[in-house]
Design a protein around this motif. Sequence first.
Motif, PDB file in Angstrom:
ATOM      1  N   UNK A 183       0.874  -1.175   0.000  1.00  0.00           N
ATOM      2  CA  UNK A 183       0.000   0.000   0.000  1.00  0.00           C
ATOM      3  C   UNK A 183       0.908   1.221   0.000  1.00  0.00           C
ATOM      4  N   UNK A 184       0.720   2.103  -0.968  1.00  0.00           N
ATOM      5  CA  UNK A 184       1.573   3.286  -1.051  1.00  0.00           C
ATOM      6  C   UNK A 184       1.163   4.298   0.017  1.00  0.00           C
ATOM      7  N   UNK A 185       2.118   4.653   0.853  1.00  0.00           N
ATOM      8  CA  UNK A 185       1.875   5.681   1.870  1.00  0.00           C
ATOM      9  C   UNK A 185       2.095   7.061   1.261  1.00  0.00           C
ATOM     10  N   UNK A 186       3.046   7.149   0.356  1.00  0.00           N
ATOM     11  CA  UNK A 186       3.320   8.406  -0.353  1.00  0.00           C
ATOM     12  C   UNK A 186       3.005   8.209  -1.827  1.00  0.00           C
ATOM     13  N   UNK A 187       1.913   8.794  -2.296  1.00  0.00           N
ATOM     14  CA  UNK A 187       1.581   8.698  -3.724  1.00  0.00           C
ATOM     15  C   UNK A 187       2.605   9.453  -4.564  1.00  0.00           C
ATOM     16  N   UNK A 188       3.038  10.593  -4.029  1.00  0.00           N
ATOM     17  CA  UNK A 188       4.098  11.365  -4.669  1.00  0.00           C
ATOM     18  C   UNK A 188       5.302  11.379  -3.735  1.00  0.00           C
ATOM     19  N   UNK A 189       6.513  11.432  -4.282  1.00  0.00           N
ATOM     20  CA  UNK A 189       7.693  11.394  -3.417  1.00  0.00           C
ATOM     21  C   UNK A 189       7.821  12.649  -2.568  1.00  0.00           C
ATOM     22  N   UNK A 190       8.411  12.485  -1.398  1.00  0.00           N
ATOM     23  CA  UNK A 190       8.756  13.621  -0.546  1.00  0.00           C
ATOM     24  C   UNK A 190      10.114  14.139  -0.996  1.00  0.00           C
ATOM     25  N   UNK A 191      10.208  15.435  -1.249  1.00  0.00           N
ATOM     26  CA  UNK A 191      11.456  16.029  -1.740  1.00  0.00           C
ATOM     27  C   UNK A 191      11.936  17.097  -0.764  1.00  0.00           C
ATOM     28  N   UNK A 192      13.214  17.464  -0.832  1.00  0.00           N
ATOM     29  CA  UNK A 192      13.756  18.450   0.114  1.00  0.00           C
ATOM     30  C   UNK A 192      13.105  19.824  -0.054  1.00  0.00           C
ATOM     31  N   UNK A 193      13.006  20.540   1.046  1.00  0.00           N
ATOM     32  CA  UNK A 193      12.511  21.912   1.007  1.00  0.00           C
ATOM     33  C   UNK A 193      13.613  22.834   0.484  1.00  0.00           C
TER      34      UNK A 193
END
Length: 214
Positions: A183-193
Amino acid sequence: ALPIDGLLADLGVSSHQFDEGDRGFSTRFDTKLDMRMDRNAKQTAADILNTYSEEELKHIFKLYGEVDNAGRLAYSVFHSRKEKQIETVNDLKTAIEKCVKRGRENQYFAQVFQALRIEVNKELDVLKDLLLQCLEVLKPGGRLVVISYHSLEDRLVKNIMRSGKFEGEVEKDFYGNQLAPFKQITRKPIVPSEEENKENSRARSAKLRIAEKK
């Protein structure tokens, strides 16, 4: 193997390896073109540059480095080594200098070095093995967290989390229900601020994805 609750994989080369001048990972140092993460491995980047056929060189530059002019680059390497073996970082820069667009030198060399490093260390094959093993050892509810640094890695991670397959095709049962193991927890990747990128420029290409074993 014992079942595990979670796994965090931070892929790619470490800052320590980039900053060690004798490893050949960085364009900043004129050193031997080694690039082996495992120094017991036999094949170095110099071996690849001096022994691969022109077609093989074109293949890795195009596939692993996503170099626009991979054919011209391979031609330059192949013919330059006939006059002088390519052993050091500066040897390589000299051999391919006519292939580089003015103003894009750093980006271009980074792509070439990425291609060689991936081939030397068989990085994508190693990543595939890791991801397949995660399917076996993660407990139901266990989480897989992966930080990738270029599109080739991220594509494999995204597809396995989405479908359980590297090609990304989701299997369905007779009733049309998806059979994906995660199950995908992040549909889109988390990227640096922006703030993190200012503090740590090497984080700028990082993508973090999370999935949970069903």
